[in-house]
Design a protein around this motif. Structure first.
Motif, PDB file in Angstrom:
ATOM      1  N   ASN A  32      -5.688  14.313  54.533  1.00 30.17           N
ATOM      2  CA  ASN A  32      -4.441  14.802  55.161  1.00 30.17           C
ATOM      3  C   ASN A  32      -3.960  16.101  54.494  1.00 30.17           C
ATOM      4  O   ASN A  32      -2.888  16.165  53.893  1.00 30.17           O
ATOM      5  N   ASN A  89      -1.581   2.108  51.118  1.00 35.21           N
ATOM      6  CA  ASN A  89      -1.820   1.949  52.546  1.00 35.21           C
ATOM      7  C   ASN A  89      -0.695   2.599  53.359  1.00 35.21           C
ATOM      8  O   ASN A  89      -0.944   3.275  54.370  1.00 35.21           O
ATOM      9  N   ASP A  90       0.561   2.404  52.931  1.00 35.74           N
ATOM     10  CA  ASP A  90       1.688   3.026  53.626  1.00 35.74           C
ATOM     11  C   ASP A  90       1.564   4.544  53.598  1.00 35.74           C
ATOM     12  O   ASP A  90       1.828   5.221  54.605  1.00 35.74           O
ATOM     13  N   ASN A 134      -1.158   5.674  56.020  1.00 37.81           N
ATOM     14  CA  ASN A 134      -0.685   5.560  57.403  1.00 37.81           C
ATOM     15  C   ASN A 134       0.318   6.651  57.745  1.00 37.81           C
ATOM     16  O   ASN A 134       0.411   7.090  58.902  1.00 37.81           O
ATOM     17  N   ALA A 135       1.069   7.104  56.735  1.00 42.44           N
ATOM     18  CA  ALA A 135       2.061   8.170  56.940  1.00 42.44           C
ATOM     19  C   ALA A 135       1.437   9.560  56.795  1.00 42.44           C
ATOM     20  O   ALA A 135       2.166  10.567  56.803  1.00 42.44           O
ATOM     21  N   LYS A 136       0.111   9.614  56.673  1.00 44.17           N
ATOM     22  CA  LYS A 136      -0.627  10.878  56.583  1.00 44.17           C
ATOM     23  C   LYS A 136      -0.204  11.719  55.373  1.00 44.17           C
ATOM     24  O   LYS A 136      -0.063  12.935  55.455  1.00 44.17           O
ATOM     25  N   TYR A 144      -6.340  -4.743  54.060  1.00 46.91           N
ATOM     26  CA  TYR A 144      -6.299  -3.312  54.334  1.00 46.91           C
ATOM     27  C   TYR A 144      -7.697  -2.806  54.686  1.00 46.91           C
ATOM     28  O   TYR A 144      -8.702  -3.357  54.243  1.00 46.91           O
TER      29      TYR A 144
END
Length: 366
Positions: free
Chosen positions: A241, A263-264, A267-269, A354
């Motif tokens: 990212n 992981n959060d 997912n939030a790039k 995950y």
């Protein structure tokens, strides 16, 4: 049945047991030593051991340094089956465990000759004669063996033989390469210098047979695979990212990030670099999406090329932290301060549900 018949039956059983034990003892003749390494081969093997093996197996081969890796100097191990019982897990790893494959054919760092020489070096360092084991099956009551295994062995080796404080026993690769008598001898004699005790004085010979038969019953269905290796990522692909924000992790003990937080962030790039510090062969099998292979034993002068210092770096391994801790401490000594280690390791990450990216390794028919 008469008392005489009962007596005859008991005598017959005793005779059969004695003959069986005698046959087992006679089969374990001393084998001739393996080929002798040259001084240069020994030097390289010793260097490879410290580079690739000492982190988990200990600088002096004592075992249980990290991830409950077994002793590689225990008498009962080193006299019973060298070379294949050491060579095969070194070359191809143990699927489902922290032990990756170190043979270059599966993405590891050593040549075929180097793995053989390291195996022989381990045997030479131990200084024991080799015993001769047959490939004959050890027969026993599988159901009884399972019962005894759960009572005696599961607390260390796991109810499914997956390994807890002791090594995984129901691993298909291990069962494929270890003979019944090798397994039986380990149970009987234990592993000197490790928590694995000898059970020859606490279990009957029949129950040792039964456990062996139970473990062997779990070896069906092994499918050998040939690796199809995917290309390693290039420096331009190291940052995940690239245009994302900094994750700003709240690190545990100034070092560790939890799987949920990582992981959060993914997912939030969020922008970061992920380092898979295991041997590259297991990166080939499965890794966190975007992670680059960065083995704990690698030369930092070569591997840090392309790794920026101003981007958050997260390293992980399967120990769950030994190899990643080792790598991050080395990076911090080089001035890489924006660094962290995944607390649960990749096994914990997967067990929490995950995702991982599966590699391109697939079964290929001959």
């Amino acid at each position: 049945m008469s008392k005489i018949s009962n007596g005859l039956l008991a005598s017959a059983l005793i005779t059969i047991t004695l003959l069986s034990n005698m046959a087992f003892s006679q089969e374990r003749d001393r084998r001739s030593p393996p080929r002798k390494l040259t001084a240069e081969q020994s030097r390289v093997a010793a260097s490879n051991y410290q580079k690739y093996c000492a982190l988990c197996h200990g600088e002096n081969r004592e075992g249980h340094k990290n991830d409950h890796a077994p002793s590689l100097r225990s008498k009962s191990l080193m006299e019973s089956g060298i070379a294949h019982q050491i060579l095969r897990p070194m070359q191809y790893g143990r699927e489902g465990t922290a032990m990756g494959g170190y043979l270059n054919e599966v993405g590891g760092p050593m040549t075929l000759a180097e793995t053989w020489n390291l195996t022989y070096w381990l045997f030479e360092q131990a200084g024991y004669d080799r015993l001769k084991f047959s490939t004959n099956p050890v027969l026993g009551d599988i159901k009884r063996g399972e019962k005894v295994f759960q009572e005696i062995c599961a607390s260390c080796h796991g109810k499914q033989g997956e390994g807890i404080t002791g090594p995984a026993l129901m691993n298909q690769s291990a069962l494929a390469h270890n003979t019944d008598e090798f397994i039986r001898y380990a149970i009987q004699e234990g592993r000197q210098g490790t928590p694995m005790q000898a059970f020859k004085n606490t279990l009957s010979a029949a129950d040792i047979d039964n456990i062996t038969a139970f473990l062997r019953s779990k070896s069906m269905g092994l499918v050998e695979e040939k690796p199809v290796l995917r290309a390693l990522p290039e420096p331009k692909d190291y940052i995940v990212n690239k245009h994302g924000d900094d994750p700003n992790f709240d690190l545990k003990d100034g070092m560790y990030v939890l799987s949920k937080d990582l992981n959060d962030a993914l997912n939030a790039k969020k922008k970061m670099v992920l380092l898979d510090t295991r041997v590259t062969s297991v990166w080939q099998t499965a890794h966190i999406e975007g992670a680059i292979p960065f083995p704990y034993y690698a030369d930092l002068d070569e591997t840090v090329a392309g790794i920026p210092k101003d981007v958050q770096i997260v390293a992980y391994c399967s120990c769950p932290r030994a190899a990643a801790d080792h790598t991050i401490n080395r990076l911090r000594a080089r001035g890489y301060t924006r660094t962290a280690v995944l607390w649960e390791g990749i096994f914990g990450w997967m067990h929490l549900g995950y995702p991982v990216r599966r590699g391109d390794i697939a079964g290929v028919n001959d």
